[in-house]
Each structure stands twice: as structure tokens, then as C-alpha cells.
Scaffold this motif. Sequence first.
Motif, PDB file in Angstrom:
ATOM      1  N   ARG A  67       0.831  -1.215   0.000  1.00 36.96           N
ATOM      2  CA  ARG A  67       0.000   0.000   0.000  1.00 36.96           C
ATOM      3  C   ARG A  67       0.857   1.253   0.000  1.00 36.96           C
ATOM      4  O   ARG A  67       0.583   2.214  -0.724  1.00 36.96           O
ATOM      5  CB  ARG A  67      -0.927   0.005   1.216  1.00 36.96           C
ATOM      6  N   ALA A  68       1.924   1.252   0.805  1.00 37.91           N
ATOM      7  CA  ALA A  68       2.822   2.416   0.859  1.00 37.91           C
ATOM      8  C   ALA A  68       3.511   2.618  -0.483  1.00 37.91           C
ATOM      9  O   ALA A  68       3.658   3.751  -0.957  1.00 37.91           O
ATOM     10  CB  ALA A  68       3.858   2.230   1.963  1.00 37.91           C
ATOM     11  N   LEU A  69       3.919   1.530  -1.121  1.00 37.23           N
ATOM     12  CA  LEU A  69       4.568   1.637  -2.423  1.00 37.23           C
ATOM     13  C   LEU A  69       3.582   2.124  -3.475  1.00 37.23           C
ATOM     14  O   LEU A  69       3.923   2.957  -4.328  1.00 37.23           O
ATOM     15  CB  LEU A  69       5.152   0.282  -2.829  1.00 37.23           C
ATOM     16  N   ALA A  70       2.345   1.659  -3.408  1.00 34.75           N
ATOM     17  CA  ALA A  70       1.328   2.110  -4.366  1.00 34.75           C
ATOM     18  C   ALA A  70       1.058   3.603  -4.207  1.00 34.75           C
ATOM     19  O   ALA A  70       0.880   4.318  -5.196  1.00 34.75           O
ATOM     20  CB  ALA A  70       0.040   1.316  -4.180  1.00 34.75           C
ATOM     21  N   GLN A  71       1.057   4.086  -2.964  1.00 34.17           N
ATOM     22  CA  GLN A  71       0.871   5.529  -2.754  1.00 34.17           C
ATOM     23  C   GLN A  71       2.044   6.312  -3.300  1.00 34.17           C
ATOM     24  O   GLN A  71       1.875   7.402  -3.837  1.00 34.17           O
ATOM     25  CB  GLN A  71       0.695   5.834  -1.267  1.00 34.17           C
TER      26      GLN A  71
END
Length: 142
Positions: A67-71
Motif C-alpha cells: 500500500r505504501a509503495l502504491a501511494q
Amino acid sequence: MSFKPSVLALSALLCVAACPAGAQTVYKCGTGGAVKYSDRPCSRRVVTTDDAAVPAPADARRARQNRALAQALRRRPGETEQQFALRRHRAAMLAEDRAECARLDTRMPVERASMINPDPDEVAKAAAALATSRKRFGELRC
């Protein structure tokens, strides 16, 4: 069929030996270098594991990282292409390297500003520090 008394005694002994013994909990207590064994807990302190923190499973941790990488891979409003590319590049770095790059981002302008100093010794120190920071910046590929 007749059995000898020694065979009967031996078989009875084997049956008794095969039966499980009554298991009893034994506590090993050590105080002042002396070891003492007891059938009761050594301490009166009661420890419960009900309130212990349970580590997150690897799947949950991986989901948070994804999720952090997608953001990080979404472009923010008002962000230039260069800023977006830099942020996307740094998102793939190790956390320690990313933190060091952020420190170098803050330190290098200060070192550049220190070079505008009337004292030649201070300018030399600032130039050496800036060269070291730039070298590390390049090694990390910030």
C-alpha cells in the motif's frame, strides 16, 4: 501351559515399568547462586500472556508495504515530473538508505551556503564536507 515364577515376575515387572508415571511439574528456582527445586512456582509474580503483543503476520506486513509503495507511485497534485521520478525512485530504496538520502538533501544546501564565508579555513572545511556528501549521495544513487 505352565510358566515359571521368574517369567511371571519378569512380565509383571515389565508391565509396571511400561505404565506411565504420574507426571508432576517441577520448578527450578535460583536465588543467590543456589538452585532449589520446588513443586510451586518460584515467584509470586503472575505473568499472563493474554496482553502480549502478537506480531503481525508476514502477509499483513507485506500488504502494508505494498500500500505504501502504491501511494508512492501515484503522482501528487502540483508535483513536477522530476519530483515524481525522484520520489518513485526513492520509494524502491531500503528505508535506511532513503533516510540517509533525506539527510543529505538537507545537509548539502547548508554546506553550499557555508562556502560563502570570508574565512578560508571554513570554506575549505565546507568544501570537503560537501565533497563527502556528494560522494555518498552518488554511492546511494539518491
